[in-house]
Write an enzyme that holds these catalytic residues in place. Structure first.
Site, mmCIF file in Angstrom:
data_model
loop_
_atom_site.group_PDB
_atom_site.id
_atom_site.type_symbol
_atom_site.label_atom_id
_atom_site.label_comp_id
_atom_site.label_asym_id
_atom_site.label_seq_id
_atom_site.Cartn_x
_atom_site.Cartn_y
_atom_site.Cartn_z
ATOM 1 C CG HIS A 171 -5.976 6.547 0.810
ATOM 2 N ND1 HIS A 171 -5.954 7.344 1.919
ATOM 3 C CD2 HIS A 171 -4.912 5.717 0.939
ATOM 4 C CE1 HIS A 171 -4.942 7.007 2.693
ATOM 5 N NE2 HIS A 171 -4.277 6.023 2.114
ATOM 6 C CG HIS A 213 -1.746 1.228 1.396
ATOM 7 N ND1 HIS A 213 -3.068 1.292 0.995
ATOM 8 C CD2 HIS A 213 -1.453 2.457 1.907
ATOM 9 C CE1 HIS A 213 -3.541 2.502 1.247
ATOM 10 N NE2 HIS A 213 -2.581 3.228 1.814
ATOM 11 C CD GLU A 214 1.696 3.504 3.783
ATOM 12 O OE1 GLU A 214 1.939 4.628 3.292
ATOM 13 O OE2 GLU A 214 0.639 3.241 4.404
ATOM 14 C CG HIS A 232 0.341 6.385 -0.297
ATOM 15 N ND1 HIS A 232 -0.782 6.868 -0.911
ATOM 16 C CD2 HIS A 232 -0.081 5.833 0.883
ATOM 17 C CE1 HIS A 232 -1.847 6.622 -0.144
ATOM 18 N NE2 HIS A 232 -1.440 5.978 0.942
#
Lengths: 122, 196
Positions: free
Chosen positions: B138, B128-129, B132
């Site tokens: 998101h 997930h990170e 980013h």
């Protein structure tokens, strides 16, 4: 702490004894606009942290239209029924562990299919 | 999927990105393998390559575990709550909460729900990170890696169609593989794509 596999986790942690600051939000279930409830200020800080409340107003314990707007937007972003209320499904989502990056930047969200949503203060 | 405001991404000359770990964390090889797997998941669907660097100096991405206040104005809050955060391109900072109990799962398992809610699957958060770090915001799609929340004990590491469409909008597909969706679907390619 790192655990290589499930069996290496100490038995105590199988108790699901998760305690974090957000668990206290669960007691806010059923709150609605117009009420003043101890703890709502912390919830406003939560929404501010993730971009749902902007501006510099004090985070009070008032369930005001700023909070209601934040809840509406949060519910849209997380595919929840948009009620503007602190219902159980919304609170269940709020207390889940999550990424620290905000969902909205400068009051604008591109979540939920790219629909632009704005949380405004009155 | 969504992007950061202004849709920042790594420039075209930066397709080979290096990452390094904060040395003070003294991470084991087992932990480092988790991050390597997480990077591979994004590399498979983009033209990006990720290489581990032994030195922080010059690394594009720096990964570290921190507790509480750690100098970026976004303090961690102890066990659970916020788990990690990462910057948008081209800053390259990935911070994880050192107070969590992290589970280093078997790379073979792609999806799992444990009855243990007090541990967090490290690879799920890492994937997930990294999203980013590459420019994704998101997503409201619950199956997507870029959905903001994950329950303790859950494992979700495979990129969903939504993630792949988002990242390929920024960088295009992997020229060496069939890494899933390869055409931006939301906007015309001339406004997105893999240009500088």
């Amino acid at each position: 702490k790192f655990y290589s596999n499930v069996s290496s986790i100490p038995p105590l942690q199988f108790l699901n004894a998760t305690q974090n600051a957000w668990e206290t939000f669960s007691k806010l279930a059923g709150c609605h606009i117009g009420e003043n409830i101890n703890g709502l200020s912390k919830l406003k800080q939560y929404f501010r942290r993730f971009g749902y409340i902007t501006g510099t107003n004090n985070c009070t314990d008032d369930f005001d239209d700023v909070l209601q707007s934040a809840i509406n937007t949060y519910q849209k972003n997380f595919n929840l029924k948009v009620t503007g209320k602190l219902d159980s499904s919304t609170l269940r989502q709020i207390v889940k562990p999550r990424c620290g990056n905000p969902d909205m930047i400068d009051g604008v969200s591109e979540m939920n299919g790219g629909k632009k949503l704005r949380a405004t203060e009155r | 999927y969504s992007f950061f405001p202004g849709k920042p991404r790594w420039p075209k000359r930066k397709r080979d990105l290096t990452y390094a770990y904060v040395p003070q964390n003294n991470l084991t090889d087992e932990v480092k393998r988790v991050f390597a797997r997480a990077f591979t998941r994004w590399a498979e669907v983009t033209p990006l390559n990720f290489t581990r660097s032994e030195s922080l100096l010059g690394a594009d991405i720096v990964i570290g575990f921190f507790s509480g206040e750690h100098g970026d104005g976004e303090p961690f809050d102890g066990a659970m709550g916020t788990l990690a955060h990462a910057s948008s391109p081209p800053t390259g900072m990935l911070h994880l909460d050192g107070d969590e109990d992290w589970l280093i799962s078997d790379g073979e398992i792609s999806r799992r729900v444990l009855p243990v809610t007090s541990v967090v699957d490290l690879e799920s958060v890492a994937v997930h990170e990294i999203g980013h770090l590459l420019g994704l915001g998101h997503s409201s799609v619950e199956d997507a890696i870029m959905f903001p929340a994950i329950s303790g004990g859950d494992r979700k590491v495979e990129l969903a169609k939504d993630d792949i469409e988002g990242i390929q909008h920024l960088y295009g597909g992997n020229p060496n593989g069939d890494g899933g969706v390869s055409k931006p679907s939301r906007e015309n390619e001339s406004t997105g794509g893999a240009g500088d």
